[in-house]
Design an enzyme around this catalytic site. Structure first.
Site, PDB file in Angstrom:
ATOM      1  N   GLY A 218      29.249  33.048  36.362  1.00 59.55           N
ATOM      2  CA  GLY A 218      28.975  34.232  37.155  1.00 59.55           C
ATOM      3  C   GLY A 218      29.517  34.077  38.563  1.00 59.55           C
ATOM      4  O   GLY A 218      29.202  34.861  39.453  1.00 59.55           O
ATOM      5  N   GLU A 259      30.159  26.903  32.913  1.00 59.74           N
ATOM      6  CA  GLU A 259      31.147  27.472  31.983  1.00 59.74           C
ATOM      7  C   GLU A 259      31.834  28.689  32.590  1.00 59.74           C
ATOM      8  O   GLU A 259      31.688  29.802  32.097  1.00 59.74           O
ATOM      9  CB  GLU A 259      30.465  27.817  30.659  1.00 59.74           C
ATOM     10  CG  GLU A 259      29.177  28.573  30.851  1.00 59.74           C
ATOM     11  CD  GLU A 259      28.355  28.700  29.579  1.00 59.74           C
ATOM     12  OE1 GLU A 259      28.335  27.744  28.791  1.00 59.74           O
ATOM     13  OE2 GLU A 259      27.742  29.750  29.416  1.00 59.74           O
ATOM     14  N   GLY A 261      34.669  31.403  33.644  1.00 63.63           N
ATOM     15  CA  GLY A 261      35.899  31.995  33.144  1.00 63.63           C
ATOM     16  C   GLY A 261      36.673  32.549  34.326  1.00 63.63           C
ATOM     17  O   GLY A 261      37.667  31.995  34.780  1.00 63.63           O
ATOM     18  N   ARG A 298      40.112  46.892  32.821  1.00 67.18           N
ATOM     19  CA  ARG A 298      39.040  46.662  33.796  1.00 67.18           C
ATOM     20  C   ARG A 298      38.814  47.811  34.782  1.00 67.18           C
ATOM     21  O   ARG A 298      37.663  48.159  35.056  1.00 67.18           O
ATOM     22  CB  ARG A 298      39.273  45.352  34.553  1.00 67.18           C
ATOM     23  CG  ARG A 298      39.216  44.109  33.659  1.00 67.18           C
ATOM     24  CD  ARG A 298      39.473  42.843  34.456  1.00 67.18           C
ATOM     25  NE  ARG A 298      38.648  42.814  35.653  1.00 67.18           N
ATOM     26  CZ  ARG A 298      37.380  42.487  35.677  1.00 67.18           C
ATOM     27  NH1 ARG A 298      36.768  42.114  34.578  1.00 67.18           N
ATOM     28  NH2 ARG A 298      36.696  42.511  36.808  1.00 67.18           N
ATOM     29  N   TYR A 302      35.137  48.881  34.114  1.00 64.13           N
ATOM     30  CA  TYR A 302      34.168  48.349  35.083  1.00 64.13           C
ATOM     31  C   TYR A 302      34.335  48.932  36.477  1.00 64.13           C
ATOM     32  O   TYR A 302      33.590  48.549  37.375  1.00 64.13           O
ATOM     33  CB  TYR A 302      34.341  46.831  35.231  1.00 64.13           C
ATOM     34  CG  TYR A 302      34.168  46.015  33.981  1.00 64.13           C
ATOM     35  CD1 TYR A 302      32.935  45.951  33.333  1.00 64.13           C
ATOM     36  CD2 TYR A 302      35.221  45.264  33.483  1.00 64.13           C
ATOM     37  CE1 TYR A 302      32.779  45.161  32.208  1.00 64.13           C
ATOM     38  CE2 TYR A 302      35.061  44.474  32.350  1.00 64.13           C
ATOM     39  CZ  TYR A 302      33.838  44.437  31.720  1.00 64.13           C
ATOM     40  OH  TYR A 302      33.681  43.654  30.610  1.00 64.13           O
ATOM     41  N   CYS A 328      47.476  58.607  26.764  1.00 63.85           N
ATOM     42  CA  CYS A 328      47.134  60.025  26.752  1.00 63.85           C
ATOM     43  C   CYS A 328      45.629  60.213  26.769  1.00 63.85           C
ATOM     44  O   CYS A 328      44.991  60.492  25.726  1.00 63.85           O
ATOM     45  CB  CYS A 328      47.799  60.717  25.575  1.00 63.85           C
ATOM     46  SG  CYS A 328      49.566  60.815  25.866  1.00 63.85           S
ATOM     47  N   GLU A 329      45.091  60.001  27.919  1.00 60.64           N
ATOM     48  CA  GLU A 329      43.672  60.036  28.188  1.00 60.64           C
ATOM     49  C   GLU A 329      43.574  59.674  29.667  1.00 60.64           C
ATOM     50  O   GLU A 329      44.506  59.073  30.189  1.00 60.64           O
ATOM     51  CB  GLU A 329      42.977  58.956  27.350  1.00 60.64           C
ATOM     52  CG  GLU A 329      41.528  59.183  27.202  1.00 60.64           C
ATOM     53  CD  GLU A 329      40.908  58.346  26.092  1.00 60.64           C
ATOM     54  OE1 GLU A 329      39.784  57.955  26.306  1.00 60.64           O
ATOM     55  OE2 GLU A 329      41.533  58.087  25.055  1.00 60.64           O
TER      56      GLU A 329
HETATM   57  C1  LIG Z   1      31.599  35.330  29.600  1.00 60.02           C
HETATM   58  C2  LIG Z   1      30.776  34.127  29.673  1.00 60.02           C
HETATM   59  C3  LIG Z   1      30.992  33.160  30.665  1.00 60.02           C
HETATM   60  C4  LIG Z   1      32.051  33.298  31.736  1.00 60.02           C
HETATM   61  O1  LIG Z   1      31.678  34.225  32.715  1.00 60.02           O
HETATM   62  P1  LIG Z   1      32.590  34.432  34.014  1.00 60.02           P
HETATM   63  O2  LIG Z   1      31.919  35.486  34.784  1.00 60.02           O
HETATM   64  O3  LIG Z   1      33.950  34.811  33.573  1.00 60.02           O
HETATM   65  O4  LIG Z   1      32.631  33.140  34.740  1.00 60.02           O
HETATM   66  C5  LIG Z   1      30.223  32.038  30.634  1.00 60.02           C
HETATM   67  N1  LIG Z   1      29.252  31.866  29.704  1.00 60.02           N
HETATM   68  C6  LIG Z   1      29.018  32.764  28.744  1.00 60.02           C
HETATM   69  C7  LIG Z   1      27.955  32.509  27.737  1.00 60.02           C
HETATM   70  C8  LIG Z   1      29.755  33.920  28.695  1.00 60.02           C
HETATM   71  O5  LIG Z   1      29.491  34.826  27.738  1.00 60.02           O
END
Ligand SMILES: *Cc1c(COP(=O)(O)O)cnc(C)c1O
Length: 404
Positions: A218, A259, A261, A298, A302, A328-329
């Site tokens: 997050g 974890e 991303g 995105r 979002y 086309c939207e």
């Molecule tokens: C999507 C996800 C993440 C990564 O979240 P980010 O905001 O991209 O860092 C980590 N853990 C779980 C379980 C997720 O579903």
């Protein structure tokens, strides 16, 4: 990787094209590990769903990262990329017991986020160590699409259900080796995160055989000027302290896991598109590009605001544009945005195109998904070919309706 490099890449591999800078991924990874360098056992599991190209996964393997996966297919991709199953955690939501068993057979760490599956899995496989995803009911950020810790979230086992959880663990004799939380994609306030971590520690005290605590992700990265980003260094300092004192109290050195991303890949990515048409209406100048929400959803999904630059004319006089796609939207990338003067044929470059961009792309309007390029050691390497008509029709079955 500068504008000229991107222009060359578009000339060589065509457009639209996603380009990822390996150096940026590496520096983000090192920033995170440095912030937690005082933790004895730190584990970073890159969240595959952000950007799942196998060459990107291999890049993370080289950095010493593990993987966070949310589907059996992501597990399989990770194994194909050469990861040891012990370095992969599988954190699904709403998947079947069968899929969880399949992942477990592959030897990856299972993370379960509901009591029903926990009870069934524990009954059938009491010897397999399982991590538990809790929901600490902490709101991180204000966008209800991406804050997953609140009371009615579908993610995690409510901390109010801990007594039931403990009963299941006792009845099945299963082994809980990790506690996990992931409160969503918007950590602006470190104090909120630390508050949630206290709940994780409190939960962890109920389990005697833990090996790791997983604080999810997050982490926020800036998208546009003035955006706040998670102060990783401050978080590192404060959470390390709390983690160490918890381990002391717990009586064992645990592994601290994250974890991320978006934090690791978002800023590494650029998306280069070409302007097909400039269209003036009574109130707006539209720049219509050779892409759409089929490639980058995105902004529509979002409301994300990706910085867009005109790399063909970076020093041009700035004017106001709405940048729109060819779907086309309603397909708006940006509204009333100040961009260096755009001519038809110019290349525009979207920033923060590394996370949740290609991985959410589709074939809507029967368009091809774009190519992906990795910028590595000062050179461009194609890591995914642009699709062709063959890809669109590969799985179609044409039946002979007239003769049925
Ligand atoms: C999507 C996800 C993440 C990564 O979240 P980010 O905001 O991209 O860092 C980590 N853990 C779980 C379980 C997720 O579903």
């Amino acid at each position: 990787m500068n504008d000229q490099d991107l222009i060359k890449i578009a000339a060589e591999f065509g457009n639209p094209v996603y380009v990822y800078n390996a150096e940026k991924i590496k520096s983000q990874y090192l920033r995170l590990t440095n912030a937690f360098s005082k933790v004895k056992q730190l584990r970073i599991n890159y969240a595959v769903k952000a950007l799942s190209n196998i060459s990107i996964l291999k890049l993370f393997k080289g950095l010493g990262s593990g993987l966070d996966t949310v589907s059996i297919q992501e597990v399989q991709l990770g194994l194909k990329a050469g990861f040891d199953p012990s370095r992969i955690i599988y954190t699904p939501n709403g998947v079947s017991l069968e899929e969880i068993e399949e992942a477990s057979k592959l030897g990856v760490q299972i993370n379960i986020d509901n009591l029903s599956i926990l009870e069934q899995f524990g009954t059938r496989h009491p010897k397999v160590p399982v991590c538990i995803r809790i929901n600490p009911h902490v709101m991180a950020g204000g966008n209800s699409n991406i804050s997953v810790g609140h009371i009615d979230s579908k993610f995690g086992i409510s901390i109010h259900q801990i007594p039931h959880l403990l009963r299941i663990v006792e009845n099945t004799g299963m082994n809980i080796n990790g506690i996990h939380m992931h409160t969503g994609s918007d950590i602006l306030d470190i104090e909120v995160f630390l508050y949630a971590s206290e709940i994780l520690f409190d939960t962890a005290k109920h389990f005697k055989d833990l090996e790791f605590l997983d604080f999810g992700s997050g982490f926020k990265v800036p998208y546009k000027e003035g955006d706040i980003e998670t102060d990783i260094e401050e978080l590192g300092e404060k959470l390390t302290k709390k983690f160490k004192s918890f381990c002391k109290e717990y009586g064992r050195e645990l592994t601290l896991t994250f974890e991320p991303g978006k934090f690791l890949v978002s800023e590494s990515g650029k998306f280069v598109v070409r302007v097909n048409v400039i269209k003036q209406t009574t109130s707006t100048v539209f720049a219509g590009v050779d892409s759409g929400f089929n490639h980058l959803i995105r902004p529509m999904f979002y409301g994300s605001q990706h910085v867009i630059r005109n790399i063909s004319n970076p020093a041009g006089k700035e004017r106001f544009y709405s940048v729109v796609g060819y779907i086309c939207e309603t397909d708006t990338f940006a509204t009333n945005r100040r961009i260096a003067e755009i001519k038809e044929g110019d290349l525009l470059c979207f920033s923060n195109a590394g996370g949740y961009c290609f991985s959410m792309a589709s074939n809507y309007n029967s368009r091809y998904r774009p190519a992906e390029v990795l910028w590595y050691n000062g050179e461009a390497h194609l890591i995914r070919k642009r699709e062709t008509f063959e890809d669109l029709v590969r799985n179609l079955v044409e039946i002979d309706l007239e003769n049925l």
